[in-house]
Motif scaffolding. Sequence first.
Motif, mmCIF file in Angstrom:
data_model
loop_
_atom_site.group_PDB
_atom_site.id
_atom_site.type_symbol
_atom_site.label_atom_id
_atom_site.label_comp_id
_atom_site.label_asym_id
_atom_site.label_seq_id
_atom_site.Cartn_x
_atom_site.Cartn_y
_atom_site.Cartn_z
ATOM 1 N N ALA A 15 0.831 -1.206 0.000
ATOM 2 C CA ALA A 15 0.000 0.000 0.000
ATOM 3 C C ALA A 15 0.867 1.258 0.000
ATOM 4 C CB ALA A 15 -0.922 -0.008 1.216
ATOM 5 N N GLU A 16 1.969 1.220 0.724
ATOM 6 C CA GLU A 16 2.859 2.384 0.797
ATOM 7 C C GLU A 16 3.408 2.756 -0.572
ATOM 8 O OE1 GLU A 16 6.886 3.813 3.241
ATOM 9 O OE2 GLU A 16 6.211 1.726 3.312
ATOM 10 N N HIS A 17 3.635 1.743 -1.415
ATOM 11 C CA HIS A 17 4.199 1.997 -2.739
ATOM 12 C C HIS A 17 3.118 2.016 -3.827
ATOM 13 C CE1 HIS A 17 7.752 0.661 -0.440
ATOM 14 N NE2 HIS A 17 8.438 1.415 -1.279
ATOM 15 N N GLY A 18 1.842 1.841 -3.442
ATOM 16 C CA GLY A 18 0.773 1.862 -4.432
ATOM 17 C C GLY A 18 0.843 0.713 -5.412
ATOM 18 N N ALA A 19 1.375 -0.430 -4.980
ATOM 19 C CA ALA A 19 1.567 -1.588 -5.864
ATOM 20 C C ALA A 19 0.273 -2.388 -5.959
ATOM 21 C CB ALA A 19 2.713 -2.455 -5.347
ATOM 22 N N CYS A 20 -0.592 -2.005 -6.883
ATOM 23 C CA CYS A 20 -1.905 -2.640 -7.002
ATOM 24 C C CYS A 20 -1.803 -4.123 -7.354
ATOM 25 C CB CYS A 20 -2.750 -1.912 -8.035
ATOM 26 S SG CYS A 20 -3.218 -0.223 -7.569
ATOM 27 N N THR A 56 -2.204 4.173 1.922
ATOM 28 C CA THR A 56 -2.416 4.644 0.546
ATOM 29 C C THR A 56 -2.838 6.110 0.528
ATOM 30 O OG1 THR A 56 -4.727 3.886 0.542
ATOM 31 C CG2 THR A 56 -3.057 2.361 -0.293
ATOM 32 N N ARG A 59 0.265 8.322 1.378
ATOM 33 C CA ARG A 59 1.252 8.333 0.290
ATOM 34 C C ARG A 59 0.649 8.783 -1.038
ATOM 35 N NH1 ARG A 59 6.025 8.261 2.953
ATOM 36 N NH2 ARG A 59 6.061 6.595 4.514
ATOM 37 N N LYS A 60 -0.643 9.120 -1.016
ATOM 38 C CA LYS A 60 -1.340 9.648 -2.195
ATOM 39 C C LYS A 60 -1.314 8.659 -3.359
ATOM 40 C CE LYS A 60 -0.475 14.445 -0.891
ATOM 41 N NZ LYS A 60 0.071 15.772 -1.288
ATOM 42 N N HIS A 61 -1.876 7.468 -3.107
ATOM 43 C CA HIS A 61 -2.040 6.449 -4.153
ATOM 44 C C HIS A 61 -3.539 6.183 -4.314
ATOM 45 C CE1 HIS A 61 2.229 5.794 -4.312
ATOM 46 N NE2 HIS A 61 2.284 5.364 -3.052
ATOM 47 N N HIS A 63 -5.487 5.014 -6.713
ATOM 48 C CA HIS A 63 -5.918 3.754 -7.324
ATOM 49 C C HIS A 63 -5.803 2.599 -6.320
ATOM 50 C CE1 HIS A 63 -6.362 5.580 -11.232
ATOM 51 N NE2 HIS A 63 -5.121 6.059 -11.193
ATOM 52 N N ALA A 64 -4.703 2.587 -5.584
ATOM 53 C CA ALA A 64 -4.531 1.553 -4.565
ATOM 54 C C ALA A 64 -5.568 1.723 -3.451
ATOM 55 C CB ALA A 64 -3.120 1.605 -3.987
#
Length: 230
Positions: A15-20, A56, A59-61, A63-64
């Motif tokens: 989630a921290e890296h927005g890795a969907c 998420t 970290r402003k993701h 989509h995630a």
Amino acid sequence: RLTFYEEITPLIVAAEHGACDVIKVLFNHPQIDVNLCCCAFNDLEIYNYYTAYDMTISRKHPHAAALLRARGVLPSASEHVFKPPFDKINMRPLRETVNNVYASVDDFGEGEMPSWEVVSAGDPRLAMALREVADTLSITKSQSIPRRTKIFKALVTDWHPDRHTSTGDPASATKIFQWLQVVKPWYFEESEQPETDQQPLPGFDFPDRPVAPEGAQEYLHPSGSVFQVW
């Protein structure tokens, strides 16, 4: 001098890296607790709580974040997320059980289903709902892991507190949802019986039951029964 700590899980990192794509893979793991609340703490107190959804957002993701919400992940501010208290003796978050429903590990023995009677606490309607859920888990426990995963996900979805906010009893749904997290390790542990894809009803052997041909379509009923059509 204070020492600071931050808890993380694979889902929190994804989630921290927005890795969907990684999040989708992690959701397929049968024992993942999507609403596990992590803590940032020091030797004196817990100063921050966060779930994968909170990560998420921070970290402003977007989509995630949308993916996690669609899968039922809640922010730590939700009343339905268990936030562990601070253990002043061991100077860390107190996590005796998944959601602190049980006071000690002695409440259920090895290989036993955690008792739902502890959760119902004399509430007849809640006890009836928990009994139905427990019966479904007991009947389907010897099925294959993929089938148990589908059944368990269906139960978690059905009893997610967000689905009962306006049309049902969110307090009871929350208790059932939390109990499912406690019973999850028991449900997915290796069974002494050989895995099967279909459980016969007690007292019925059906020796003359026809065998489904290869390629027959299978349908999973919410009760856990598998129907084959050809």
